[in-house]
Scaffold this motif. Structure first.
Motif, mmCIF file in Angstrom:
data_model
loop_
_atom_site.group_PDB
_atom_site.id
_atom_site.type_symbol
_atom_site.label_atom_id
_atom_site.label_comp_id
_atom_site.label_asym_id
_atom_site.label_seq_id
_atom_site.Cartn_x
_atom_site.Cartn_y
_atom_site.Cartn_z
ATOM 1 N N VAL A 153 -2.413 -0.371 -4.883
ATOM 2 C CA VAL A 153 -3.210 -0.147 -3.685
ATOM 3 C C VAL A 153 -4.486 -0.983 -3.705
ATOM 4 O O VAL A 153 -4.784 -1.721 -2.764
ATOM 5 N N ILE A 154 -5.228 -0.873 -4.791
ATOM 6 C CA ILE A 154 -6.482 -1.621 -4.887
ATOM 7 C C ILE A 154 -6.213 -3.126 -4.881
ATOM 8 O O ILE A 154 -6.892 -3.901 -4.199
ATOM 9 N N GLY A 155 -5.186 -3.544 -5.639
ATOM 10 C CA GLY A 155 -4.836 -4.963 -5.685
ATOM 11 C C GLY A 155 -4.396 -5.489 -4.340
ATOM 12 O O GLY A 155 -4.755 -6.607 -3.950
ATOM 13 N N GLY A 156 -3.633 -4.679 -3.590
ATOM 14 C CA GLY A 156 -3.180 -5.094 -2.269
ATOM 15 C C GLY A 156 -4.334 -5.348 -1.318
ATOM 16 O O GLY A 156 -4.341 -6.341 -0.574
ATOM 17 N N VAL A 157 -5.316 -4.460 -1.333
ATOM 18 C CA VAL A 157 -6.487 -4.613 -0.463
ATOM 19 C C VAL A 157 -7.285 -5.862 -0.843
ATOM 20 O O VAL A 157 -7.695 -6.652 0.012
ATOM 21 N N ILE A 158 -7.495 -6.068 -2.159
ATOM 22 C CA ILE A 158 -8.282 -7.216 -2.617
ATOM 23 C C ILE A 158 -7.577 -8.529 -2.292
ATOM 24 O O ILE A 158 -8.195 -9.465 -1.766
ATOM 25 N N LEU A 165 0.824 -1.211 0.000
ATOM 26 C CA LEU A 165 0.000 0.000 0.000
ATOM 27 C C LEU A 165 0.857 1.261 0.000
ATOM 28 O O LEU A 165 0.608 2.198 -0.763
ATOM 29 N N LEU A 166 1.863 1.277 0.858
ATOM 30 C CA LEU A 166 2.730 2.460 0.927
ATOM 31 C C LEU A 166 3.493 2.654 -0.379
ATOM 32 O O LEU A 166 3.657 3.781 -0.850
ATOM 33 N N THR A 167 3.944 1.555 -0.981
ATOM 34 C CA THR A 167 4.633 1.649 -2.268
ATOM 35 C C THR A 167 3.697 2.196 -3.333
ATOM 36 O O THR A 167 4.069 3.086 -4.113
ATOM 37 N N GLY A 168 2.474 1.673 -3.350
ATOM 38 C CA GLY A 168 1.501 2.145 -4.325
ATOM 39 C C GLY A 168 1.163 3.611 -4.154
ATOM 40 O O GLY A 168 1.074 4.364 -5.126
ATOM 41 N N LEU A 169 0.998 4.043 -2.914
ATOM 42 C CA LEU A 169 0.672 5.435 -2.664
ATOM 43 C C LEU A 169 1.816 6.363 -3.065
ATOM 44 O O LEU A 169 1.599 7.442 -3.629
ATOM 45 N N ILE A 170 3.042 5.943 -2.790
ATOM 46 C CA ILE A 170 4.199 6.754 -3.173
ATOM 47 C C ILE A 170 4.271 6.884 -4.688
ATOM 48 O O ILE A 170 4.500 7.969 -5.235
ATOM 49 N N LEU A 171 4.049 5.774 -5.391
ATOM 50 C CA LEU A 171 4.058 5.815 -6.853
ATOM 51 C C LEU A 171 2.927 6.671 -7.392
ATOM 52 O O LEU A 171 3.092 7.412 -8.363
ATOM 53 N N ILE A 185 -1.235 5.508 -12.269
ATOM 54 C CA ILE A 185 -2.095 4.374 -12.581
ATOM 55 C C ILE A 185 -1.541 3.093 -11.959
ATOM 56 O O ILE A 185 -2.274 2.298 -11.356
ATOM 57 N N PHE A 186 -0.222 2.891 -12.096
ATOM 58 C CA PHE A 186 0.404 1.704 -11.537
ATOM 59 C C PHE A 186 0.278 1.686 -10.013
ATOM 60 O O PHE A 186 -0.017 0.651 -9.400
ATOM 61 N N GLY A 187 0.490 2.849 -9.389
ATOM 62 C CA GLY A 187 0.356 2.940 -7.935
ATOM 63 C C GLY A 187 -1.055 2.645 -7.479
ATOM 64 O O GLY A 187 -1.271 1.951 -6.479
ATOM 65 N N GLY A 188 -2.045 3.152 -8.210
ATOM 66 C CA GLY A 188 -3.433 2.887 -7.869
ATOM 67 C C GLY A 188 -3.781 1.413 -7.966
ATOM 68 O O GLY A 188 -4.493 0.865 -7.126
ATOM 69 N N PRO A 221 -7.552 7.856 -1.146
ATOM 70 C CA PRO A 221 -6.473 8.553 -1.849
ATOM 71 C C PRO A 221 -6.352 8.189 -3.324
ATOM 72 O O PRO A 221 -5.601 8.838 -4.048
ATOM 73 N N ILE A 222 -7.075 7.178 -3.764
ATOM 74 C CA ILE A 222 -7.102 6.861 -5.190
ATOM 75 C C ILE A 222 -8.145 7.726 -5.893
ATOM 76 O O ILE A 222 -7.899 8.312 -6.944
ATOM 77 N N LEU A 223 -9.317 7.827 -5.305
ATOM 78 C CA LEU A 223 -10.406 8.588 -5.927
ATOM 79 C C LEU A 223 -10.181 10.096 -5.860
ATOM 80 O O LEU A 223 -10.649 10.828 -6.739
ATOM 81 N N ASN A 224 -9.472 10.544 -4.845
ATOM 82 C CA ASN A 224 -9.253 11.979 -4.664
ATOM 83 C C ASN A 224 -8.696 12.637 -5.929
ATOM 84 O O ASN A 224 -9.298 13.571 -6.481
#
Length: 273
Positions: free
Chosen positions: A252-257, A113-119, A246-249, A226-229
């Motif tokens: 994040v979504i993939g990590g949660v799922i 998640l943190l990696t995705g958010l940073i990207l 896009i890759f970061g999003g 933080p993805i929809l924002n």
């Protein structure tokens, strides 16, 4: 409920930037409207003034006020990214305060998640707006503490802590409201949307859901916010999303799922013995 909460929370960054008022005035009026919304939806007003309730209310004030200030001082991307370091704090302290141990899957998910958010906000994260960045980090710490304290009230009604927190936020913002609020209709329309749909209703959902999920779940699932924002910013203001975003999003979504699927499989295996 948690996913819907994240979706509704995501309105905050855009609308806060549009409203031309002092951040304390925005958080104060938004808090007052949210308090009324929560009361009308729950029909519950039970202030026990316990340590847990007061501490949660104070943490709530810090979360919402610091987030508004951060949005005014730094980019919306910086604000939401730094606030969503909260899962790390929950994972670190959740066991000490709640007895909810974080698993290896949880820690891997947090890293993803943190990696995705940073990207996702790679191009926006700059050294400018240092004070705003500090406010966002403190908002994230407060968000983690709030979640843990609300979870500790799972056998009570945590919505009362949030209701009290909104009233305190209104009180803190009163000086700025009296001196700096204008009468133009658009800001008032937006502040009503913030109070009802971005804060009031979502926190009713959040305080209901938190009775049935772990503190870490309560932090991770609304991370769609933080993805929809920035997506809303793109749709309304025309700002484009880059490849990194896009890759970061997707991370994040993939990590949660993936975490949700793996946890469900583990629970099923345990149930089967």
């Amino acid at each position: 409920m948690l996913v819907m909460t994240g979706i509704m929370w995501s309105l905050g960054g855009l609308l806060i930037k549009i409203i031309p008022w002092h951040p304390l005035a925005i958080s104060g009026i938004r808090g007052g409207i949210a308090a009324l919304t929560i009361f009308l939806l729950t029909r519950n007003l039970n202030f026990t003034w316990s340590r847990k309730q007061i501490a949660a209310a104070v943490c709530y004030v810090l979360v919402v006020t610091l987030f508004v200030i951060a949005n005014k001082l730094t980019t919306a991307g910086n604000s939401i990214l730094l606030q969503y370091t909260a899962p790390v704090y929950v994972a670190l302290f959740g066991y000490a305060f709640l007895g909810e141990r974080s698993t290896r899957i949880d820690w891997i998910t947090i890293l993803v998640l943190l990696t995705g958010l940073i990207l996702f906000f790679f191009d926006e994260l700059t050294t400018s707006g240092v004070l705003g960045n500090v406010c966002a980090i403190l908002s994230g710490m407060s968000f983690a503490a709030l979640t843990i304290l609300l979870r500790k009230q799972k056998d009570e009604d945590p919505s009362n802590s949030v209701l009290l927190g909104n009233l305190l936020t209104l009180l803190v913002g009163l000086p700025a409201i009296v001196t700096g609020v204008t009468l133009e209709p658009l800001p008032w329309l937006l502040i009503v949307i913030l109070g009802v749909f971005q804060l009031g209703i979502p926190y009713v959902l959040y305080t209901t859901a938190i009775k049935y999920v772990s503190a870490l779940d309560a932090i991770i699932y609304p991370i769609i916010e933080p993805i929809l924002n920035p997506v809303l910013v793109f749709l309304i203001l025309g700002e484009t999303l880059g490849t990194w975003a896009i890759f970061g999003g997707l991370l994040v979504i993939g990590g949660v799922i993936v975490r949700g699927v793996l946890q469900k499989e583990i629970k099923n295996k345990k149930a089967l013995g």
